[in-house]
Design an enzyme around this catalytic site. Structure first.
Site, PDB file in Angstrom:
ATOM      1  N   SER A   1     -89.428  32.167 -29.134  1.00 27.73           N
ATOM      2  CA  SER A   1     -88.384  31.503 -29.442  1.00 27.73           C
ATOM      3  C   SER A   1     -88.294  29.509 -29.183  1.00 27.73           C
ATOM      4  O   SER A   1     -88.110  29.024 -30.368  1.00 27.73           O
ATOM      5  CB  SER A   1     -87.535  31.600 -28.446  1.00 27.73           C
ATOM      6  OG  SER A   1     -86.115  31.058 -27.814  1.00 27.73           O
TER       7      SER A   1
ATOM      8  N   MET B   1     -98.893  36.896 -62.619  1.00 30.21           N
ATOM      9  CA  MET B   1     -97.854  36.048 -61.420  1.00 30.21           C
ATOM     10  C   MET B   1     -97.159  37.873 -61.039  1.00 30.21           C
ATOM     11  O   MET B   1     -96.518  37.864 -59.978  1.00 30.21           O
ATOM     12  CB  MET B   1     -96.475  35.929 -62.187  1.00 30.21           C
ATOM     13  CG  MET B   1     -95.930  36.126 -62.727  1.00 30.21           C
ATOM     14  SD  MET B   1     -94.748  34.881 -63.721  1.00 30.21           S
ATOM     15  CE  MET B   1     -94.603  36.171 -65.207  1.00 30.21           C
TER      16      MET B   1
ATOM     17  N   GLU C   1     -88.962  43.360 -66.425  1.00 32.67           N
ATOM     18  CA  GLU C   1     -87.253  43.046 -66.027  1.00 32.67           C
ATOM     19  C   GLU C   1     -87.180  43.663 -65.656  1.00 32.67           C
ATOM     20  O   GLU C   1     -85.333  43.873 -64.577  1.00 32.67           O
ATOM     21  CB  GLU C   1     -86.296  41.929 -66.406  1.00 32.67           C
ATOM     22  CG  GLU C   1     -87.488  40.162 -67.039  1.00 32.67           C
ATOM     23  CD  GLU C   1     -86.785  40.489 -67.935  1.00 32.67           C
ATOM     24  OE1 GLU C   1     -85.755  39.026 -67.736  1.00 32.67           O
ATOM     25  OE2 GLU C   1     -87.307  40.425 -68.990  1.00 32.67           O
TER      26      GLU C   1
HETATM   27  C1  LIG Z   1     -89.138  36.881 -36.423  1.00 31.29           C
HETATM   28  C2  LIG Z   1     -88.159  37.637 -35.642  1.00 31.29           C
HETATM   29  C3  LIG Z   1     -87.202  38.096 -35.295  1.00 31.29           C
HETATM   30  C4  LIG Z   1     -87.085  38.664 -33.928  1.00 31.29           C
HETATM   31  N1  LIG Z   1     -85.707  39.653 -34.073  1.00 31.29           N
HETATM   32  C5  LIG Z   1     -85.367  39.708 -32.374  1.00 31.29           C
HETATM   33  C6  LIG Z   1     -84.339  41.167 -32.524  1.00 31.29           C
HETATM   34  O1  LIG Z   1     -84.275  41.828 -34.049  1.00 31.29           O
HETATM   35  N2  LIG Z   1     -83.724  41.087 -31.457  1.00 31.29           N
HETATM   36  C7  LIG Z   1     -83.834  39.902 -30.091  1.00 31.29           C
HETATM   37  O2  LIG Z   1     -83.441  40.627 -29.256  1.00 31.29           O
HETATM   38  N3  LIG Z   1     -84.590  39.379 -30.757  1.00 31.29           N
HETATM   39  C8  LIG Z   1     -85.464  39.076 -31.518  1.00 31.29           C
HETATM   40  N4  LIG Z   1     -86.023  38.007 -31.554  1.00 31.29           N
HETATM   41  C9  LIG Z   1     -86.389  36.677 -29.940  1.00 31.29           C
HETATM   42  C10 LIG Z   1     -87.478  37.347 -29.515  1.00 31.29           C
HETATM   43  O3  LIG Z   1     -87.567  39.185 -29.670  1.00 31.29           O
HETATM   44  C11 LIG Z   1     -87.422  36.235 -28.280  1.00 31.29           C
HETATM   45  O4  LIG Z   1     -87.890  34.679 -29.027  1.00 31.29           O
HETATM   46  C12 LIG Z   1     -88.898  36.377 -27.221  1.00 31.29           C
HETATM   47  O5  LIG Z   1     -88.396  37.878 -27.280  1.00 31.29           O
HETATM   48  C13 LIG Z   1     -88.989  35.652 -26.717  1.00 31.29           C
HETATM   49  O6  LIG Z   1     -90.273  35.810 -25.944  1.00 31.29           O
HETATM   50  P1  LIG Z   1     -91.739  34.811 -26.282  1.00 31.29           P
HETATM   51  O7  LIG Z   1     -92.619  35.041 -25.281  1.00 31.29           O
HETATM   52  O8  LIG Z   1     -91.770  34.266 -27.184  1.00 31.29           O
HETATM   53  O9  LIG Z   1     -90.447  33.208 -26.092  1.00 31.29           O
HETATM   54  P2  LIG Z   1     -90.753  31.752 -26.216  1.00 31.29           P
HETATM   55  O10 LIG Z   1     -90.383  31.160 -26.922  1.00 31.29           O
HETATM   56  O11 LIG Z   1     -92.187  31.058 -25.565  1.00 31.29           O
HETATM   57  O12 LIG Z   1     -90.042  31.073 -24.407  1.00 31.29           O
HETATM   58  C14 LIG Z   1     -88.871  30.907 -24.667  1.00 31.29           C
HETATM   59  C15 LIG Z   1     -87.332  30.615 -24.072  1.00 31.29           C
HETATM   60  O13 LIG Z   1     -87.525  31.033 -22.795  1.00 31.29           O
HETATM   61  C16 LIG Z   1     -88.350  30.676 -21.418  1.00 31.29           C
HETATM   62  N5  LIG Z   1     -88.587  31.990 -20.710  1.00 31.29           N
HETATM   63  C17 LIG Z   1     -90.187  32.268 -20.729  1.00 31.29           C
HETATM   64  N6  LIG Z   1     -90.134  32.901 -20.398  1.00 31.29           N
HETATM   65  C18 LIG Z   1     -89.962  32.424 -19.083  1.00 31.29           C
HETATM   66  C19 LIG Z   1     -90.030  32.306 -17.586  1.00 31.29           C
HETATM   67  N7  LIG Z   1     -90.540  33.356 -16.858  1.00 31.29           N
HETATM   68  N8  LIG Z   1     -89.102  32.222 -16.536  1.00 31.29           N
HETATM   69  C20 LIG Z   1     -88.003  30.954 -17.089  1.00 31.29           C
HETATM   70  N9  LIG Z   1     -88.370  30.787 -18.618  1.00 31.29           N
HETATM   71  C21 LIG Z   1     -88.888  31.460 -19.393  1.00 31.29           C
HETATM   72  C22 LIG Z   1     -88.741  29.198 -21.602  1.00 31.29           C
HETATM   73  O14 LIG Z   1     -89.070  28.316 -20.965  1.00 31.29           O
HETATM   74  C23 LIG Z   1     -87.961  29.411 -23.318  1.00 31.29           C
HETATM   75  O15 LIG Z   1     -87.284  28.188 -23.328  1.00 31.29           O
HETATM   76  C24 LIG Z   1     -87.027  37.942 -32.625  1.00 31.29           C
HETATM   77  C25 LIG Z   1     -88.236  36.263 -33.058  1.00 31.29           C
HETATM   78  C26 LIG Z   1     -88.580  36.307 -34.253  1.00 31.29           C
HETATM   79  C27 LIG Z   1     -89.257  35.088 -34.471  1.00 31.29           C
END
Ligand SMILES: Cc1cc2nc3c(=O)[nH]c(=O)nc-3n(C[C@H](O)[C@H](O)[C@H](O)COP(=O)(O)OP(=O)(O)OC[C@H]3O[C@@H](n4cnc5c(N)ncnc54)[C@H](O)[C@@H]3O)c2cc1C
Ligand code: FES
Ligand code: FES
Length: 1341
Positions: free
Chosen positions: A272, A1050, A1273
């Site tokens: 995220s 390609m 194509e």
């Molecule tokens: C290609 C792609 C496809 C996706 N598809 C979906 C989907 O279909 N459905 C869906 O629901 N989501 C989807 N997502 C979103 C994804 O599930 C969330 O981005 C993910 O769960 C966030 O977790 P992270 O650990 O990567 O967060 P990070 O990017 O590491 O952190 C996200 C935010 O949460 C906060 N945070 C994290 N942990 C804590 C904590 N313990 N306490 C307080 N704050 C905290 C952080 O400060 C930050 O602001 C998708 C994302 C991508 C990139």
């Protein structure tokens, strides 16, 4: 608390392993992702960049972690583009290079993917390999379901996925059979069925595969194990240029840090935060990584539920829920099961492996699939800060929208508690996305109801929606109002009315699709209503009525059958053909193994040149404006910046005139679209160039008019010249005689090429005589040479353009690649240094245009017996701001509009609209997929109006005997009719049509549809000189042969086929022939590899060169017939015989006189037919591709594996065009859809479950090499069989509901369009906004 490095002490060393090698990074930069570290620092270029945002899977690697307490080793796939290197301390990374290579041993996954023809351009292949490899590390004998889940996050734009799945499924234990012998046959009996027909269904031989031996795999590096076990856990700090990364070891430290840096994000998966930093330019000076803290990783089963640490990955969450569900009674696990169902389609496997539960919750994104369920399920959040701990309901954080202050900035989410569900409680969740898997939801919902014991009286009701506001939204008032009500239709009506009132979704809401989203809100509610009714009835059949099966079927997911896919081609070759002669055999792609090992090199894999610079461009943010000033002062001060490049730096030509309007390198005084290149920054790194580019300030003064849509172009008479028209018969008179006439308009959206390798160029000045080496990802090196030479003002003989291979193109890497290479060449010329220019996905999509959107306006006259008598059509394509290929596309639109049908009186014209959008360009099919669709829509409309079936109307109007088409060229349609008849038979069309009708009678909210479409695809480039080609063949003294020609590899396998040709002609094995690169230094003036013509024309040239050589060798061979090839070559050399020859092909005799509307523009025709069946969900607009049968005439295939791959790949790209790929522009002309997160191309889930491709037997083609046909194509258009199958399903809805009149459907038929076409009480009740009352988020261009 003191932080080791925060106060200026030395940052920590980052220690991890890559492919077993220990890496100690003393200067780990928190802003650096693993992908760029692997590619640039470790020079491991097998891992590819496709999007940078986790959406394509090209960068997949395997991560292995070791947990000393449990001694548990975990292996999982992950997207290297989102993994900050700082998050890798103590982990082991495995890349595609680590599992096998040609120098040592290739891994069975690599071998099988290549040998099953699972790679075409090969750019997605390393990612596919690594996803599969990670799966095999955990499940050496996976099920098909596990394979499709593991690959759901990997996109491939070339293959259509079938061969990739074929390769992967060879690892499955389960037999690949439908397991049904019901009608005496099972799917595996296919070969038996076909016995005696001289045809084959085998494209590879599994006998030669090495077995998978798990003991041969890498072990977890012992050194890292020791480090994990012995090193005390302590806070780690990594200091980058702009950002500090702090990874505390305990909760206490974490809370201290959060108090000190309340604005710092807690990064776990970075899925995220990462995309926001990359794509929105958000910068965080401090990042806190809580992943190592045990409290945040707990999985605790309690008496009343499950507690999960906030840092648990979604994959861990899934495992924990699965365990609990298997152990507890069903009543208690309703929330768990609903979560599991949502997790199945949330992101791809790689995303689920790294993204955290806490991150998903705390990001509070409107698209979170978990929050609506967790909120409705009364889950609680355990929060902690330096001040103490507290527990709140998760629903509280959505109480007043996203900006509420329920959470303190210094608070940390420690864990989440998910309670057991209660007796009498019903929970459900719904989601609808543009694509079924790996796509963020358009809208979703979590719903829960609790009844008073033994009744259907609502005690408690909760509904949370996602996708309709800036965060998850609760419809509290609605739920309150319904308490005490019985669960019946009156309650439902009231609920829908209240929900729509409570949810505020204005007409201009971001994301658009407003009416659809409003409809989904109530459709989900209706589904929940049905589901609860069904459950109540199951609990007490006496008290609650049974829900008729007809209505209940919509509650189930689409039914799945064992996937069955076959490819049928003419068996072997003629009996006299020698076994070593490879023509006609399914030979693996010449670079297939290298694709799979990551050794195949693409433009950006070329090693860094000494002192090379990186270029980033600044593009216009206005659609039509005067450039008032460009302020580069801040950018020039930025770190690492070398120079700024503008139009003033172009030594010669900045504007190229191929038509009356120019193609422009740098905008000079004004801009004509958003995304036009204004200037560039060159810097010492890609990151520095981009950071500085963001600091360039451009001041504009808007100009009038801003023309974006076709309608606006018509209004302003804004067209590129010339306009084209064709006419035959007497249209006006014919309209007087017909039984019925209809008039209408159809819109067909554009399409992004989405080649997996973005556009790129590396320009290296040689320092002498103004020579430059230009390495470009292009289909047309000669054009690059011409454009670079003219913009620099040097003769073409100083510019050497080289192309080894490119990662897909589909028509998009011709003129656009020329402009981009010119930008880089101007920068290289000015700086005197090598310049690397790699477009990121967002810029590529913004700048380079795509397929032309088309609006067709028509009037068609027909007889009641279904005969089309007259048609008058005007086609408008949206060309964008410069001509590029628009005129040629407009010509093809006309020349191919008739598809398979004779239209005796025809008048049609096409106009290329000049608008203020990025300039559109060639794309596979070149206008035919658009105009052909309109003609097929006429057929469907005539069928509806005449009461005949669409297939009858098609048959009635089809060309049946040799006759002239409207531009006088003759057509012999015999093979088209054969394809049609065979497709009818193979698809068992009529019996399945009956079955579809039967299904539709028994299902109200789900419908099936079936359609069969014929195809005539004319082959040719309309002008002779465009199809000339040349080749150069050298024989070296050791007998090895170096072959080159003007074609570009390609993914279409041209080099493989050319080596096959040379092998046949020279009578030597393919292994003796090598292809190195396509270059303007070896073959001059080669025309682009486009229009399916590459193999045809280059094949002739290669054949010519080889025959010349063989003729020279003949006297020697006849003197020593028993000698070997090497003997003859040696002798030839000693006799001073030239062992190098060029070959040449003059091109096909084709012409077109547009003044007269007559000509012979095409050489021959590719014929085909496709029958597709689909099922739609009328309440959501979702659809499933059930089955497709294709019969296609491609003459005598030179390589059936390659050709079938082209057909399947094009077909699936066609499914994308016609059913899901949707470009969205703002009313100001800004492209929103700039990556795989917003723009959906087909993924594995979109492949028809039953998919058969048969090559028409006994077809000869006297016009092309070895009687083959150019096939690149044609298959694209056949994708429209899916479009018309959906149309058929929608027609069944209309019929059943007694909706009168006929309807027209625009393309693509997205879930939104399907849902809104299935008009019902829910579409009725969602309010429609007056068009004038709001500014829409997106416009239809
Ligand atoms: C290609 C792609 C496809 C996706 N598809 C979906 C989907 O279909 N459905 C869906 O629901 N989501 C989807 N997502 C979103 C994804 O599930 C969330 O981005 C993910 O769960 C966030 O977790 P992270 O650990 O990567 O967060 P990070 O990017 O590491 O952190 C996200 C935010 O949460 C906060 N945070 C994290 N942990 C804590 C904590 N313990 N306490 C307080 N704050 C905290 C952080 O400060 C930050 O602001 C998708 C994302 C991508 C990139
Ligand atoms: S490049 Fe990483 S997922 Fe696309
Ligand atoms: S082979 Fe998959 S993208 Fe080209």
């Amino acid at each position: 608390m003191s932080l080791p490095a925060a106060g200026g002490a030395r940052p920590d060393e980052l220690i991890f392993c890559v492919n077993g090698r220990k890496i100690v990074e003393k200067n780990a930069d928190p802003e650096q992702m693993l992908l760029s570290y692997l590619r640039k620092r470790l020079r491991l270029t097998g891992t590819k960049y496709g999007c940078g945002g986790g959406g394509c899977g090209a960068c997949t690697v395997m991560i292995s972690t070791y947990e000393p307490a449990s001694k548990n080793i975990r292996h999982y796939s992950a997207n290297a583009c989102l993994l900050p290197i700082c998050s890798l301390h103590g982990v082991a990374v495995t890349t595609v290079e680590g599992i096998g290579c040609t120098k040592t041993r290739i891994h069975p996954v690599q071998e099988r993917l290549a040998k099953c023809h699972g790679s075409q351009c090969g750019f997605c292949t390393p990612g596919m390999v690594m996803s599969m490899y990670a799966l095999l590390r955990n499940h050496p004998e996976p099920s098909m379901e596990q394979i499709t889940a593991a690959l759901a996050g990997n996109l491939c734009r070339c293959t259509g996925y079938r061969p990739i799945l074929d390769g992967c499924k060879t690892f499955c234990k389960e037999p690949f059979c439908c397991q049904s012998k019901e009608n005496g046959n099972c799917c595996l009996d296919q070969e038996d069925k076909l016995k005696g027909e001289k045809i084959s269904t085998k494209l590879f031989s599994a006998d030669e595969f090495q077995p998978l031996d798990p003991t041969q795999e890498f072990i977890f590096p012992p050194e890292l194990m020791t480090m994990a076990e012995n090193q005390p856990k302590r806070t780690l700090v990594f200091q980058g240029e702009r950002t500090t990364w702090i990874s505390p070891a305990s909760l206490k430290e974490l809370l201290e840090l959060k108090a000190k840096y309340p604005k710092a994000p807690l990064v776990v998966g970075n899925t995220s935060v990462g995309p926001e930093m990359k794509f929105k330019g958000v910068h965080h000076p401090v990042i806190i990584s809580p992943a190592r803290i045990l409290d945040l990783n707990v999985v605790r089963y309690t008496d009343n539920g499950l507690t999960l640490g906030a840092a648990c990955s979604l994959a861990v969450v899934k495992d924990a829920l699965t365990n609990t569900v298997s152990e507890l009674p069903g009543d208690k696990t309703k929330i768990f099961r609903v979560l599991l169902h949502q997790l199945k389609t949330l992101g791809g496997q790689q995303i689920r492996n790294i993204s955290s539960l806490g991150g998903n919750i705390m990001s509070r994104k409107s698209t979170s699939d978990l929050n609506p369920i967790l909120a409705v399920g009364n889950c609680t959040l355990n929060l902690a800060s330096r001040e103490g701990t507290r527990r709140i309901y998760l629903s509280d954080i959505f109480a007043n929208g996203v900006g509420n202050n329920t959470l303190m900035p210094e608070e940390v989410l420690v864990s989440v508690h998910i309670p057991h569900s209660r007796k009498g409680e019903f929970v459900s969740a719904f989601r609808q996305a543009q694509r079924q898997e790996n796509a963020l939801p358009i809208a979703n919902a979590g719903m829960r109801v609790l009844f008073a014991e033994g009744t259907d009286i609502i005690l408690d009701f909760g509904i949370f929606y996602g996708g309709i506001g800036s965060t998850t939204v609760c419809v509290k008032q609605t739920c309150q109002a319904l308490i005490g009500r019985h669960w019946n239709e009156q309650m439902l009506d009231e609920a829908c009315r209240l929900v729509l009132k409570e949810v505020s979704l204005p007409g201009s809401a971001p994301g658009g699709k407003v009416e659809y989203r409003r409809t989904l809100i109530v459709s989900f509610l209706f589904k929940f209503y049905l589901e609860v009714l069904q459950s109540l009835n199951r609990m007490d059949p006496h008290l609650y009525p049974e829900l008729a099966e007809k209505y209940g079927s919509v509650l189930q997911d689409f039914q799945s059958q064992m996937p069955q896919r076959e490819q049928i081609y003419q068996q072997e070759v003629n009996p006299e053909q020698l076994p070593r002669d490879p023509i006609g055999r399914p030979i693996m792609h010449q670079a297939g193994i290298k694709h799979a090992t990551g050794e195949a090199l693409y433009c950006d894999d070329i090693r860094a040149v000494d002192e090379e610079l990186f270029l980033a461009v600044i593009t216009s943010s206005r659609a039509h404006a005067k450039i008032v000033s460009i302020d580069t002062s801040e950018a020039l001060k930025a770190p690492g910046v070398f120079d700024i490049i503008t139009a003033q730096d172009v030594p010669a030509t900045n504007e190229f005139y191929y038509y009356s309007d120019p193609e422009i390198i740098f905008a000079k005084d004004k801009v004509i679209c958003v995304g036009q290149i204004v200037c560039g920054v060159v810097a010492d790194s890609d990151a520095h160039a981009k950071q500085a580019a963001a600091k360039v300030k451009i001041e504009y003064e808007d100009l009038e008019p801003v023309i974006l849509t076709v309608e606006e172009a018509i209004k302003h008479n804004s067209f590129f010249e010339p306009q084209r028209k064709l006419e035959q018969g007497n249209v006006d008179e014919a309209f007087e005689t017909v039984d019925q006439i209809f008039e209408g308009e159809i819109h067909i959206g554009g399409q992004e090429h989405f080649y997996m390798e973005t556009q790129c160029a590396l320009v290296v000045p040689k320092g002498e005589d103004k020579e430059m080496d230009v390495y470009v990802s292009t289909q047309h090196p000669a054009l690059i040479q011409e454009m670079v030479a003219s913009c620099l003002g040097v003769p073409a003989n100083r510019i050497m353009c080289h192309v080894k291979r490119i990662g897909g193109a589909f028509g998009g890497k011709v003129g656009k690649a020329g402009l981009l290479a010119s930008v880089a060449a101007v920068a290289a010329n000015k700086t005197g240094r090598a310049v690397r220019f790699i477009l990121d996905r967002g810029d590529d999509m913004l700048i380079t245009g795509g397929r032309h959107p088309l609006v067709g306006k028509y009037k068609v006259g027909f007889m009641n017996d279904g005969r089309i008598v007259a048609a008058d059509a005007k086609y408008y394509i949206n060309g964008g701001c410069t001509p590029d290929d628009s005129i040629l596309v407009a010509e093809v639109v006309l020349l191919k509009m008739d598809n398979a049908y004779k239209i005796p009186n025809l008048r049609c014209c096409s106009l290329a609209c000049k608008t203020n959008l990025p300039s559109n360009t060639g794309f596979r099919g070149f206008g035919f997929p658009q105009s052909g669709l309109i003609t097929e829509s006429w057929i469907t409309a005539i069928a509806a109006k005449s009461g005949l079936s669409p297939e009858k109307v098609r048959e009635i109007n089809m060309y049946k005997e040799t006759e002239q088409m409207c531009y006088t060229q003759e057509l012999d349609p015999e093979n088209m009719v054969r394809c049609w008849n065979e497709c009818m038979e193979k698809s068992e069309y009529y019996s399945r049509k009956t079955a579809v009708e039967e299904f539709n009678k028994q299902n109200y909210w789900k419908k099936k549809g079936i359609a069969i479409i014929p195809m005539k695809f004319p082959f040719g480039l309309c002008t002779r000189f465009l199809s000339q080609a040349a080749a150069l063949v050298h024989i070296y003294m050791d007998g090895s042969v170096l072959l080159t020609h003007g074609g570009i590899e390609m993914g279409q396998g041209i080099h493989t086929k050319m080596i096959q040709v040379a092998s046949r002609e020279l009578k030597i094995p393919m292994s003796s022939i090598h292809f190195c690169e396509t270059s303007t230094t070896t073959v001059p003036n080669a025309y682009a590899s486009v229009a399916s013509a590459g193999t045809d024309v280059n094949g002739m040239a290669v054949k010519d060169a080889c025959q010349t050589l063989l003729k020279r060798l003949e006297p020697i061979i006849s003197k020593n017939p028993k000698g070997t090839w090497n003997d003859w070559v040696k002798e030839a050399f000693e006799q001073s015989i030239n062992l190098s020859a060029t070959g040449y092909f003059r091109g096909y005799e084709t012409n077109m006189d547009w003044e007269k509307g007559e000509g012979h523009p095409f050489t021959y025709f590719i014929f085909g037919a496709a029958c597709s069946e689909v099922e739609i969900d009328c309440l959501t607009g979702n659809h499933k591709n059930i089955r497709t049968d294709i019969v296609i005439d491609i003459g005598c295939s030179i390589n059936p594996a390659v050709d079938i791959g082209q057909i399947e790949g094009a077909f699936v790209q066609g499914i994308g065009l016609y059913t899901m790929e949707e470009l969205k522009y703002s009313p100001e002309g800004v492209l929103y859809t700039r990556g795989p997160d917003q723009y959906k191309i087909p993924a594995i889930c979109d492949l028809p479950e039953q998919f058969s491709v048969s090559l028409l037997s006994s077809s000869q083609n006297p016009y092309a090499i070895y009687s083959s046909k150019g096939i690149g194509e044609a298959g694209m258009f056949l994708g429209c069989s899916v479009f018309f199958a959906i149309w058929d399903a929608v027609a069944a809805v209309w019929k059943e509901r007694g909706l009168t009149g006929t309807f027209t459907l625009n393309s693509p038929l997205t879930p939104e369009r399907i849902r809104m076409a299935c008009a019902d009480q829910f579409t009725e009740m969602s309010t429609k906004d007056e068009p004038e009352s709001f500014v829409p988020w997106a416009i239809s261009i």
